[in-house]
Design a protein around this motif. Sequence first.
Motif, PDB file in Angstrom:
ATOM      1  N   PRO A  59       0.830  -1.211   0.000  1.00  0.00           N
ATOM      2  CA  PRO A  59       0.000   0.000   0.000  1.00  0.00           C
ATOM      3  C   PRO A  59       0.860   1.255   0.000  1.00  0.00           C
ATOM      4  N   SER A  60       0.495   2.239  -0.807  1.00  0.00           N
ATOM      5  CA  SER A  60       1.333   3.429  -0.955  1.00  0.00           C
ATOM      6  C   SER A  60       1.349   4.299   0.296  1.00  0.00           C
ATOM      7  N   PHE A  61       0.386   4.071   1.228  1.00  0.00           N
ATOM      8  CA  PHE A  61       0.370   4.877   2.437  1.00  0.00           C
ATOM      9  C   PHE A  61       1.278   4.303   3.522  1.00  0.00           C
ATOM     10  N   ASN A  62       1.928   3.172   3.240  1.00  0.00           N
ATOM     11  CA  ASN A  62       2.786   2.541   4.243  1.00  0.00           C
ATOM     12  C   ASN A  62       4.231   2.952   3.974  1.00  0.00           C
ATOM     13  N   PRO A  63       4.823   3.818   4.803  1.00  0.00           N
ATOM     14  CA  PRO A  63       6.163   4.332   4.519  1.00  0.00           C
ATOM     15  C   PRO A  63       7.246   3.264   4.634  1.00  0.00           C
ATOM     16  N   LEU A  64       8.408   3.582   4.086  1.00  0.00           N
ATOM     17  CA  LEU A  64       9.539   2.656   4.062  1.00  0.00           C
ATOM     18  C   LEU A  64      10.637   3.116   5.013  1.00  0.00           C
ATOM     19  N   ILE A  65      11.415   2.171   5.521  1.00  0.00           N
ATOM     20  CA  ILE A  65      12.591   2.514   6.311  1.00  0.00           C
ATOM     21  C   ILE A  65      13.731   2.853   5.347  1.00  0.00           C
ATOM     22  N   VAL A  66      14.399   3.953   5.619  1.00  0.00           N
ATOM     23  CA  VAL A  66      15.553   4.364   4.820  1.00  0.00           C
ATOM     24  C   VAL A  66      16.813   4.015   5.611  1.00  0.00           C
ATOM     25  N   HIS A  67      17.714   3.279   4.970  1.00  0.00           N
ATOM     26  CA  HIS A  67      18.944   2.821   5.601  1.00  0.00           C
ATOM     27  C   HIS A  67      20.118   3.697   5.154  1.00  0.00           C
ATOM     28  N   VAL A  68      20.943   4.082   6.112  1.00  0.00           N
ATOM     29  CA  VAL A  68      22.127   4.906   5.833  1.00  0.00           C
ATOM     30  C   VAL A  68      23.319   4.329   6.589  1.00  0.00           C
ATOM     31  N   LEU A  69      24.515   4.800   6.225  1.00  0.00           N
ATOM     32  CA  LEU A  69      25.731   4.213   6.785  1.00  0.00           C
ATOM     33  C   LEU A  69      26.033   4.664   8.207  1.00  0.00           C
ATOM     34  N   ALA A 114       5.959   8.071   2.176  1.00  0.00           N
ATOM     35  CA  ALA A 114       4.505   8.056   1.979  1.00  0.00           C
ATOM     36  C   ALA A 114       3.911   9.448   2.130  1.00  0.00           C
ATOM     37  N   GLY A 115       4.708  10.451   1.767  1.00  0.00           N
ATOM     38  CA  GLY A 115       4.229  11.825   1.806  1.00  0.00           C
ATOM     39  C   GLY A 115       4.159  12.427   3.192  1.00  0.00           C
ATOM     40  N   HIS A 214      -3.209   6.354  12.819  1.00  0.00           N
ATOM     41  CA  HIS A 214      -2.842   6.415  11.408  1.00  0.00           C
ATOM     42  C   HIS A 214      -1.469   5.779  11.230  1.00  0.00           C
ATOM     43  N   VAL A 215      -1.180   5.410   9.995  1.00  0.00           N
ATOM     44  CA  VAL A 215       0.097   4.764   9.705  1.00  0.00           C
ATOM     45  C   VAL A 215       1.181   5.832   9.629  1.00  0.00           C
ATOM     46  N   SER A 216       2.087   5.841  10.606  1.00  0.00           N
ATOM     47  CA  SER A 216       3.154   6.830  10.642  1.00  0.00           C
ATOM     48  C   SER A 216       4.529   6.199  10.491  1.00  0.00           C
ATOM     49  N   ALA A 217       4.577   4.878  10.427  1.00  0.00           N
ATOM     50  CA  ALA A 217       5.845   4.166  10.313  1.00  0.00           C
ATOM     51  C   ALA A 217       5.575   2.798   9.714  1.00  0.00           C
ATOM     52  N   PRO A 218       6.625   2.140   9.187  1.00  0.00           N
ATOM     53  CA  PRO A 218       6.433   0.817   8.597  1.00  0.00           C
ATOM     54  C   PRO A 218       5.918  -0.192   9.619  1.00  0.00           C
ATOM     55  N   GLY A 219       5.241  -1.222   9.119  1.00  0.00           N
ATOM     56  CA  GLY A 219       4.852  -2.341   9.952  1.00  0.00           C
ATOM     57  C   GLY A 219       3.679  -2.084  10.872  1.00  0.00           C
ATOM     58  N   GLN A 220       2.852  -1.053  10.618  1.00  0.00           N
ATOM     59  CA  GLN A 220       1.745  -0.740  11.508  1.00  0.00           C
ATOM     60  C   GLN A 220       0.393  -1.201  10.971  1.00  0.00           C
ATOM     61  N   LEU A 221       0.369  -1.839   9.806  1.00  0.00           N
ATOM     62  CA  LEU A 221      -0.893  -2.370   9.324  1.00  0.00           C
ATOM     63  C   LEU A 221      -1.357  -3.490  10.249  1.00  0.00           C
ATOM     64  N   ALA A 222      -2.673  -3.580  10.484  1.00  0.00           N
ATOM     65  CA  ALA A 222      -3.191  -4.565  11.432  1.00  0.00           C
ATOM     66  C   ALA A 222      -2.923  -5.993  10.971  1.00  0.00           C
TER      67      ALA A 222
END
Length: 308
Positions: A59-69, A114-115, A214-222
């Motif tokens: 789902p496009s409303f579910n944000p992604l984790i961004v990985h950095v070094l 996710a905006g 509301h979905v504010s971070a990944p992995g919060q869908l029921a």
Amino acid sequence: MSAQLPDIRRYGTAAVAAAAAAIRAGGIVAVPTETVYGLAADARDSRAVARIYAAKGRPSFNPLIVHVLDLTAAEALAVFDDDARALAARFWPGPLTLVLPLRDGASVASLATAGLDTIALRVPAHRAMRALLAESGAPLAAPSANASNAISPTRAEHVAASLGAAVPLILDDGATEAGVESTIVAGRTILRPGPVTAEMLRAVLPVAAGTTTHVSAPGQLATHYAPRKPLRLGAVSAEPDEWLIGYGAVAGDDTLSSTGDAVEAAARLFDSLHRADASPRARIAVAPVPERGVGVAINDRLRRAARR
């Protein structure tokens, strides 16, 4: 190689170089982290991020984790306060994701967040993900490398079985260590339990478990991490049509940990669910796991997997 199969390459210099080239070309690759395998793309490239969503059916409303070094790279994308810096100093690199205010002008595609006006950031510890970050020179958006709502992958073969040709290249570095997705913290609130437990976090800050409408971070869908078969929790024995995943004194067709070790259980969780889903039995049952330490994260994943 068949067009229906991904290219699975054992971790090494050549494999990392090929994966980095694919990232720089706007592609997606699967790569292990210390938690689960991730489906990575350049977080700055909206088309590349869209390929993640398309491959996963996410789902496009579910944000992604961004990985950095490192922390320096993270601070280029987000605004850190003293609490966030304290957690980063203690748990990065590692399986902790921080949800932070997005920095003005941050070079990240809005699709990755996710905006939202926040960004979920992690500095991973796994050698393959760190090598890919260094070689590609890009922040990497990387949710779990499986079809959305399916069981998360802890081995390269799980990725191939779930996504098939949708992921052209998989870096294979064996089974992941933690076996469940990272802990997510926003401010002093735990949004998703994981390998960094509440007790570990509270040694640094007075955090508390929280919920959001509301979905504010990944992995919060029921409903999430779900096998195809019905799943029964808290089972101490199996019905005739059930594949029982045991724990501790409860033996089964498979076991998360015969010794009742929650860390071992977390590492084996999704692998065991994959085997159960592939078994000839119509349903799956899972033995009780104590609700303490990393057992909180295990039960969180199991409850989501059981919802239909």
